[in-house]
Design a protein around this motif. Structure first.
Motif, PDB file in Angstrom:
ATOM      1  N   GLU A   4       0.803  -1.215   0.000  1.00  0.00           N
ATOM      2  CA  GLU A   4       0.000   0.000   0.000  1.00  0.00           C
ATOM      3  C   GLU A   4       0.835   1.262   0.000  1.00  0.00           C
ATOM      4  O   GLU A   4       0.354   2.315  -0.351  1.00  0.00           O
ATOM      5  CB  GLU A   4      -0.950   0.007   1.196  1.00  0.00           C
ATOM      6  N   GLY A   5       2.091   1.175   0.427  1.00  0.00           N
ATOM      7  CA  GLY A   5       2.919   2.365   0.459  1.00  0.00           C
ATOM      8  C   GLY A   5       4.211   2.082   1.189  1.00  0.00           C
ATOM      9  O   GLY A   5       4.523   0.935   1.490  1.00  0.00           O
ATOM     10  N   PHE A   6       4.932   3.144   1.465  1.00  0.00           N
ATOM     11  CA  PHE A   6       6.185   3.000   2.205  1.00  0.00           C
ATOM     12  C   PHE A   6       6.424   4.247   3.029  1.00  0.00           C
ATOM     13  O   PHE A   6       5.885   5.302   2.756  1.00  0.00           O
ATOM     14  CB  PHE A   6       7.370   2.720   1.271  1.00  0.00           C
ATOM     15  N   GLY A   7       7.244   4.084   4.063  1.00  0.00           N
ATOM     16  CA  GLY A   7       7.504   5.180   4.973  1.00  0.00           C
ATOM     17  C   GLY A   7       8.979   5.516   5.065  1.00  0.00           C
ATOM     18  O   GLY A   7       9.830   4.669   4.834  1.00  0.00           O
ATOM     19  N   VAL A   8       9.238   6.760   5.404  1.00  0.00           N
ATOM     20  CA  VAL A   8      10.596   7.258   5.622  1.00  0.00           C
ATOM     21  C   VAL A   8      10.622   7.865   7.011  1.00  0.00           C
ATOM     22  O   VAL A   8       9.759   8.672   7.363  1.00  0.00           O
ATOM     23  CB  VAL A   8      10.975   8.323   4.566  1.00  0.00           C
ATOM     24  N   PHE A   9      11.593   7.463   7.818  1.00  0.00           N
ATOM     25  CA  PHE A   9      11.722   7.986   9.171  1.00  0.00           C
ATOM     26  C   PHE A   9      12.648   9.191   9.128  1.00  0.00           C
ATOM     27  O   PHE A   9      13.813   9.069   8.768  1.00  0.00           O
ATOM     28  CB  PHE A   9      12.244   6.884  10.101  1.00  0.00           C
ATOM     29  N   LEU A  39       0.667  11.182   2.429  1.00  0.00           N
ATOM     30  CA  LEU A  39       0.234  11.690   1.138  1.00  0.00           C
ATOM     31  C   LEU A  39       0.183  10.561   0.153  1.00  0.00           C
ATOM     32  O   LEU A  39       0.767   9.493   0.370  1.00  0.00           O
ATOM     33  CB  LEU A  39       1.162  12.798   0.635  1.00  0.00           C
ATOM     34  N   GLU A  40      -0.544  10.757  -0.905  1.00  0.00           N
ATOM     35  CA  GLU A  40      -0.610   9.775  -1.970  1.00  0.00           C
ATOM     36  C   GLU A  40      -0.012  10.401  -3.211  1.00  0.00           C
ATOM     37  O   GLU A  40      -0.371  11.512  -3.594  1.00  0.00           O
ATOM     38  CB  GLU A  40      -2.061   9.355  -2.219  1.00  0.00           C
ATOM     39  N   LYS A  41       0.926   9.718  -3.829  1.00  0.00           N
ATOM     40  CA  LYS A  41       1.581  10.213  -5.039  1.00  0.00           C
ATOM     41  C   LYS A  41       1.389   9.165  -6.117  1.00  0.00           C
ATOM     42  O   LYS A  41       1.902   8.047  -6.007  1.00  0.00           O
ATOM     43  CB  LYS A  41       3.079  10.462  -4.767  1.00  0.00           C
ATOM     44  N   ASP A  42       0.608   9.483  -7.120  1.00  0.00           N
ATOM     45  CA  ASP A  42       0.371   8.577  -8.244  1.00  0.00           C
ATOM     46  C   ASP A  42      -0.099   7.196  -7.788  1.00  0.00           C
ATOM     47  O   ASP A  42       0.365   6.164  -8.266  1.00  0.00           O
ATOM     48  CB  ASP A  42       1.630   8.455  -9.116  1.00  0.00           C
ATOM     49  N   GLY A  43      -0.987   7.171  -6.804  1.00  0.00           N
ATOM     50  CA  GLY A  43      -1.561   5.928  -6.334  1.00  0.00           C
ATOM     51  C   GLY A  43      -0.753   5.196  -5.276  1.00  0.00           C
ATOM     52  O   GLY A  43      -1.158   4.130  -4.812  1.00  0.00           O
ATOM     53  N   THR A  44       0.382   5.735  -4.868  1.00  0.00           N
ATOM     54  CA  THR A  44       1.207   5.107  -3.833  1.00  0.00           C
ATOM     55  C   THR A  44       1.148   5.941  -2.564  1.00  0.00           C
ATOM     56  O   THR A  44       1.357   7.148  -2.615  1.00  0.00           O
ATOM     57  CB  THR A  44       2.680   4.986  -4.304  1.00  0.00           C
ATOM     58  N   LEU A  76      11.289   8.153  -9.436  1.00  0.00           N
ATOM     59  CA  LEU A  76      10.308   9.023 -10.072  1.00  0.00           C
ATOM     60  C   LEU A  76      10.489   8.938 -11.580  1.00  0.00           C
ATOM     61  O   LEU A  76      11.612   9.044 -12.079  1.00  0.00           O
ATOM     62  CB  LEU A  76      10.493  10.475  -9.615  1.00  0.00           C
ATOM     63  N   GLY A  77       9.411   8.760 -12.298  1.00  0.00           N
ATOM     64  CA  GLY A  77       9.472   8.687 -13.753  1.00  0.00           C
ATOM     65  C   GLY A  77       9.018   9.981 -14.391  1.00  0.00           C
ATOM     66  O   GLY A  77       8.123  10.653 -13.888  1.00  0.00           O
ATOM     67  N   VAL A  78       9.668  10.323 -15.485  1.00  0.00           N
ATOM     68  CA  VAL A  78       9.271  11.475 -16.295  1.00  0.00           C
ATOM     69  C   VAL A  78       9.032  10.995 -17.721  1.00  0.00           C
ATOM     70  O   VAL A  78       9.372   9.855 -18.073  1.00  0.00           O
ATOM     71  CB  VAL A  78      10.308  12.616 -16.234  1.00  0.00           C
ATOM     72  N   GLU A  79       8.490  11.884 -18.571  1.00  0.00           N
ATOM     73  CA  GLU A  79       7.998  11.439 -19.872  1.00  0.00           C
ATOM     74  C   GLU A  79       9.065  11.004 -20.875  1.00  0.00           C
ATOM     75  O   GLU A  79       8.819  10.136 -21.691  1.00  0.00           O
ATOM     76  CB  GLU A  79       7.065  12.486 -20.496  1.00  0.00           C
ATOM     77  N   ASN A  80      10.265  11.604 -20.841  1.00  0.00           N
ATOM     78  CA  ASN A  80      11.281  11.234 -21.827  1.00  0.00           C
ATOM     79  C   ASN A  80      12.671  11.677 -21.377  1.00  0.00           C
ATOM     80  O   ASN A  80      12.818  12.288 -20.319  1.00  0.00           O
ATOM     81  CB  ASN A  80      10.942  11.819 -23.207  1.00  0.00           C
ATOM     82  N   TYR A  81      13.669  11.349 -22.213  1.00  0.00           N
ATOM     83  CA  TYR A  81      15.062  11.668 -21.879  1.00  0.00           C
ATOM     84  C   TYR A  81      15.262  13.156 -21.583  1.00  0.00           C
ATOM     85  O   TYR A  81      15.941  13.519 -20.624  1.00  0.00           O
ATOM     86  CB  TYR A  81      15.986  11.287 -23.041  1.00  0.00           C
ATOM     87  N   ALA A  82      14.691  14.009 -22.426  1.00  0.00           N
ATOM     88  CA  ALA A  82      14.864  15.454 -22.236  1.00  0.00           C
ATOM     89  C   ALA A  82      14.286  15.900 -20.893  1.00  0.00           C
ATOM     90  O   ALA A  82      14.839  16.777 -20.224  1.00  0.00           O
ATOM     91  CB  ALA A  82      14.214  16.232 -23.383  1.00  0.00           C
ATOM     92  N   ALA A  83      13.196  15.260 -20.487  1.00  0.00           N
ATOM     93  CA  ALA A  83      12.576  15.613 -19.208  1.00  0.00           C
ATOM     94  C   ALA A  83      13.453  15.198 -18.026  1.00  0.00           C
ATOM     95  O   ALA A  83      13.420  15.846 -16.977  1.00  0.00           O
ATOM     96  CB  ALA A  83      11.194  14.982 -19.105  1.00  0.00           C
TER      97      ALA A  83
END
Length: 130
Positions: A4-9, A39-44, A76-83
């Protein structure tokens, strides 16, 4: 079981909230003085737990990595190499620590690494050339 997600201490909640909100663009609505951020980021589901608060809740003490560490990464994913190149330039200009500049890997991914204020690794990448 379902992931369902992950945490950072975190040691400094206010600093981490500002970094993830202002540098990476995460939507964080909690106050900087909170002890937990959900928080939820892109479903995670993504969670920040204040270290001292978590230790108090569990009646335990833990060891934490210091400086830039390789215990995990947030990808984190972005749309392409330039991004990838654009995102790297943007976040490092806002204070993210460069770990590896944008590089095209033999497996076809353009990727880079930065570190957040507490040394956690964040990858920004894409497999799309154009």
């Amino acid at each position: 079981m379902k992931l369902e997600g992950f945490g950072v201490f975190v040691k400094d909640m206010a600093q981490m909230i500002r970094f993830y909100r202002d540098v990476l663009g995460f939507e964080i609505k909690e106050d900087e003085n909170t002890s937990n951020v959900f928080l939820e980021k892109d479903g995670t589901l993504f969670l920040f737990y204040g270290r001292k608060d978590f230790e108090k809740m569990t009646s335990s003490t833990f060891n934490y990595a210091e400086k830039i560490n390789g215990h995990f990464e947030i990808a984190l994913g972005v749309e392409n190499y330039a991004a990838v190149d654009k995102a790297f330039a943007d976040v490092t200009s806002k204070g993210a620590v460069s770990v590896m500049p944008p590089t095209t890997e033999p497996w076809g991914q353009r990727t880079c690494y930065i570190a957040d204020p507490e040394g956690n690794l964040i990858e920004i990448g894409s497999f799309v050339k154009e």
